[in-house]
Design a protein around this motif. Structure first.
Motif, PDB file in Angstrom:
ATOM      1  N   ILE A 168       0.822  -1.270   0.025  1.00  0.00           N
ATOM      2  CA  ILE A 168       0.032  -0.095  -0.059  1.00  0.00           C
ATOM      3  C   ILE A 168       0.856   1.059  -0.071  1.00  0.00           C
ATOM      4  O   ILE A 168       0.753   2.053  -0.662  1.00  0.00           O
ATOM      5  CB  ILE A 168      -0.924   0.106   1.219  1.00  0.00           C
ATOM      6  N   GLU A 169       1.990   1.238   0.888  1.00  0.00           N
ATOM      7  CA  GLU A 169       2.814   2.447   0.802  1.00  0.00           C
ATOM      8  C   GLU A 169       3.510   2.614  -0.368  1.00  0.00           C
ATOM      9  O   GLU A 169       3.651   3.648  -1.050  1.00  0.00           O
ATOM     10  CB  GLU A 169       3.662   2.323   1.773  1.00  0.00           C
ATOM     11  N   ALA A 170       3.833   1.363  -0.998  1.00  0.00           N
ATOM     12  CA  ALA A 170       4.622   1.713  -2.493  1.00  0.00           C
ATOM     13  C   ALA A 170       3.676   2.261  -3.332  1.00  0.00           C
ATOM     14  O   ALA A 170       4.049   3.220  -4.222  1.00  0.00           O
ATOM     15  CB  ALA A 170       5.129   0.320  -2.852  1.00  0.00           C
ATOM     16  N   ILE A 175       1.696   6.684  -6.851  1.00  0.00           N
ATOM     17  CA  ILE A 175       0.507   7.976  -7.235  1.00  0.00           C
ATOM     18  C   ILE A 175       1.141   9.357  -6.910  1.00  0.00           C
ATOM     19  O   ILE A 175       1.002  10.158  -7.690  1.00  0.00           O
ATOM     20  CB  ILE A 175      -0.517   7.610  -6.317  1.00  0.00           C
ATOM     21  N   GLU A 176       1.759   9.670  -5.682  1.00  0.00           N
ATOM     22  CA  GLU A 176       2.755  10.755  -5.541  1.00  0.00           C
ATOM     23  C   GLU A 176       3.536  11.178  -6.442  1.00  0.00           C
ATOM     24  O   GLU A 176       3.411  12.418  -6.785  1.00  0.00           O
ATOM     25  CB  GLU A 176       3.109  10.517  -4.068  1.00  0.00           C
ATOM     26  N   ALA A 177       4.368  10.238  -6.984  1.00  0.00           N
ATOM     27  CA  ALA A 177       5.431  10.659  -8.009  1.00  0.00           C
ATOM     28  C   ALA A 177       5.094  10.590  -9.415  1.00  0.00           C
ATOM     29  O   ALA A 177       5.700  11.106 -10.177  1.00  0.00           O
ATOM     30  CB  ALA A 177       6.640   9.533  -7.593  1.00  0.00           C
ATOM     31  N   ASP A 178       3.684  10.206  -9.712  1.00  0.00           N
ATOM     32  CA  ASP A 178       3.492  10.311 -11.013  1.00  0.00           C
ATOM     33  C   ASP A 178       3.380  11.829 -11.660  1.00  0.00           C
ATOM     34  O   ASP A 178       3.044  12.720 -11.009  1.00  0.00           O
ATOM     35  CB  ASP A 178       2.008   9.961 -11.044  1.00  0.00           C
ATOM     36  N   PRO A 179       4.129  11.707 -12.894  1.00  0.00           N
ATOM     37  CA  PRO A 179       4.357  13.072 -13.530  1.00  0.00           C
ATOM     38  C   PRO A 179       2.937  13.787 -13.738  1.00  0.00           C
ATOM     39  O   PRO A 179       3.259  15.201 -13.920  1.00  0.00           O
ATOM     40  CB  PRO A 179       5.034  12.810 -15.002  1.00  0.00           C
ATOM     41  N   SER A 180       1.715  13.228 -13.967  1.00  0.00           N
ATOM     42  CA  SER A 180       0.394  13.971 -14.320  1.00  0.00           C
ATOM     43  C   SER A 180       0.236  14.633 -12.753  1.00  0.00           C
ATOM     44  O   SER A 180      -0.571  15.703 -13.183  1.00  0.00           O
ATOM     45  CB  SER A 180      -0.387  12.804 -14.397  1.00  0.00           C
ATOM     46  N   GLU A 225      -5.417  12.890  -0.140  1.00  0.00           N
ATOM     47  CA  GLU A 225      -5.651  11.642  -0.122  1.00  0.00           C
ATOM     48  C   GLU A 225      -4.171  10.966  -0.069  1.00  0.00           C
ATOM     49  O   GLU A 225      -4.407   9.979   0.819  1.00  0.00           O
ATOM     50  CB  GLU A 225      -6.200  11.122  -1.422  1.00  0.00           C
ATOM     51  N   VAL A 226      -3.116  11.297  -0.606  1.00  0.00           N
ATOM     52  CA  VAL A 226      -2.057  10.812  -0.273  1.00  0.00           C
ATOM     53  C   VAL A 226      -1.476  10.961   0.913  1.00  0.00           C
ATOM     54  O   VAL A 226      -0.944   9.938   1.718  1.00  0.00           O
ATOM     55  CB  VAL A 226      -1.012  11.208  -1.224  1.00  0.00           C
ATOM     56  N   SER A 271      -3.807   7.594 -16.938  1.00  0.00           N
ATOM     57  CA  SER A 271      -4.165   6.189 -16.920  1.00  0.00           C
ATOM     58  C   SER A 271      -3.232   5.544 -15.673  1.00  0.00           C
ATOM     59  O   SER A 271      -3.555   4.657 -15.047  1.00  0.00           O
ATOM     60  CB  SER A 271      -3.670   5.586 -18.103  1.00  0.00           C
ATOM     61  N   ALA A 272      -1.747   6.216 -15.505  1.00  0.00           N
ATOM     62  CA  ALA A 272      -0.948   5.312 -14.621  1.00  0.00           C
ATOM     63  C   ALA A 272      -1.589   5.451 -13.207  1.00  0.00           C
ATOM     64  O   ALA A 272      -1.471   4.641 -12.237  1.00  0.00           O
ATOM     65  CB  ALA A 272       0.214   6.021 -14.640  1.00  0.00           C
ATOM     66  N   VAL A 273      -2.148   6.855 -12.752  1.00  0.00           N
ATOM     67  CA  VAL A 273      -2.617   6.764 -11.517  1.00  0.00           C
ATOM     68  C   VAL A 273      -3.890   5.958 -11.292  1.00  0.00           C
ATOM     69  O   VAL A 273      -4.165   5.467 -10.131  1.00  0.00           O
ATOM     70  CB  VAL A 273      -3.092   8.269 -11.078  1.00  0.00           C
ATOM     71  N   THR A 274      -4.670   5.951 -12.201  1.00  0.00           N
ATOM     72  CA  THR A 274      -6.032   5.177 -12.074  1.00  0.00           C
ATOM     73  C   THR A 274      -5.532   3.539 -11.977  1.00  0.00           C
ATOM     74  O   THR A 274      -6.168   2.968 -11.068  1.00  0.00           O
ATOM     75  CB  THR A 274      -6.798   5.311 -13.417  1.00  0.00           C
ATOM     76  N   ALA A 275      -4.521   3.137 -12.802  1.00  0.00           N
ATOM     77  CA  ALA A 275      -3.955   1.799 -12.565  1.00  0.00           C
ATOM     78  C   ALA A 275      -3.550   1.483 -11.186  1.00  0.00           C
ATOM     79  O   ALA A 275      -3.813   0.210 -10.502  1.00  0.00           O
ATOM     80  CB  ALA A 275      -2.857   1.536 -13.537  1.00  0.00           C
ATOM     81  N   ALA A 276      -2.576   2.343 -10.579  1.00  0.00           N
ATOM     82  CA  ALA A 276      -2.242   2.481  -9.271  1.00  0.00           C
ATOM     83  C   ALA A 276      -3.401   2.434  -8.096  1.00  0.00           C
ATOM     84  O   ALA A 276      -3.137   1.614  -7.271  1.00  0.00           O
ATOM     85  CB  ALA A 276      -1.044   3.465  -9.000  1.00  0.00           C
ATOM     86  N   GLY A 277      -4.493   3.167  -8.485  1.00  0.00           N
ATOM     87  CA  GLY A 277      -5.337   3.183  -7.769  1.00  0.00           C
ATOM     88  C   GLY A 277      -6.265   1.770  -7.532  1.00  0.00           C
ATOM     89  O   GLY A 277      -6.618   1.172  -6.451  1.00  0.00           O
ATOM     90  N   ILE A 278      -6.515   1.376  -8.831  1.00  0.00           N
ATOM     91  CA  ILE A 278      -7.093  -0.023  -8.751  1.00  0.00           C
ATOM     92  C   ILE A 278      -6.397  -0.986  -8.055  1.00  0.00           C
ATOM     93  O   ILE A 278      -6.943  -2.134  -7.439  1.00  0.00           O
ATOM     94  CB  ILE A 278      -7.314  -0.193 -10.380  1.00  0.00           C
TER      95      ILE A 278
END
Length: 295
Positions: A168-170, A175-180, A225-226, A271-278
């Protein structure tokens, strides 16, 4: 105190005098401590002490505890129902002259139902007390064995839950480091969207459009949220390390984890954040499922 699971099995047996006893205990998940005892008839007096022993070692779980009691030798005594005997003799006198005057013999008396009963003699209070003390001590042994098994299961759960918290931490870091989420990326994306909407629309108020875009960007920001996920991770680790019965608290944290992951997925614009969230939601569901087994 070591972390405990709520599932386990234990058995203890022994004997006292001519009595042999055996305890079997089974434990499964439960909201509180629910001890269900199955005792032979006449053993109800020891129930309060058994419940006290269980509550001192366990705080949660549905516990099925069964006691079997047998004797290594059978002792019987003959008990004469004096009222029935008097009634038989009175009937013989009343029927004098109508039936044979021959005296009643022993075999005839034994054939009268209920006249003579064969049963085990009652033990003295001292013998019963000593036997019950042995049985109660055996229950304590079984509870200790059950607790030890639950602790072994708890150690396994600790490793599993710790790994899930690490995951969960990873994912939170991903999500925090995503360029978006970088200000430059957000600014460029909003500028492109504003340009696309405003192209050819002279009636649009560009200042108002810019203000609305800023508000939308603020609502879509995942900083809160982060931060909350990071705080929940730290709290979960602290609870796991306490060694106390923390199943209820971790279950509450799992709900909080799930709430933040849902918000991240709904706010995500990448999309990367969504994938990490899922994936985060999947790990949280697994975490909560394991927590259900924890005391």
């Amino acid at each position: 105190m070591t972390l405990q699971s709520m599932t386990g099995f234990a058995r203890s047996d022994g004997f006292h005098g001519r009595y042999r006893w055996a305890w079997e205990l089974r434990s499964v998940n439960g909201k509180g401590l629910d001890l269900r005892l199955r005792l032979p008839a006449g053993m109800e007096a020891i129930e309060p002490e058994l419940r006290d022993i269980a509550s001192k070692s366990l705080s949660r779980g549905n516990i099925q505890a069964g006691l079997s009691l047998s004797t290594s030798e059978t002792k019987l005594e003959a008990v004469v129902n004096r009222e029935a005997l008097d009634a038989v003799l009175a009937l013989k006198r009343d029927l004098a002259g109508a039936v044979s005057e021959a005296p009643l013999n022993f075999d005839s008396l034994l054939s009268v139902r209920g006249l003579v009963e064969f049963r085990e003699p009652e033990e003295s209070p001292d013998v019963q007390e000593a036997r019950n003390r042995s049985i109660v001590e055996g229950f304590g042994v079984a509870i200790s064995a059950l607790k030890a098994m639950r602790q072994r299961e708890g150690a396994s759960l600790f490793e599993i839950l710790s790994g899930q918290i690490d995951r969960i931490e990873a994912l939170t870091s991903v999500i925090e480091a995503d360029p978006s989420r970088q200000p430059e990326q957000i600014r460029a994306r909003l500028a492109a969207q504003i340009a696309l909407i405003a192209d050819g629309c002279t009636a649009l108020d560009r200042d108002r459009l810019h203000t609305e875009a800023v508000l939308l960007a603020t609502k879509a920001d995942l900083r809160e949220e982060v931060d909350r996920l990071t705080g929940h991770v730290a709290a979960a680790r602290e609870l796991l390390g306490s060694g106390q019965p923390v199943g209820r608290k971790l279950d509450f944290l799992a709900q909080e984890f799930n709430r933040e992951s849902n918000t991240i997925c709904s706010k995500s614009n990448a999309s990367a954040v969504t994938a990490a969230g899922i994936e985060l939601k999947v790990v949280i569901d697994q975490f909560r499922e394991q927590v259900q087994n924890l005391e």
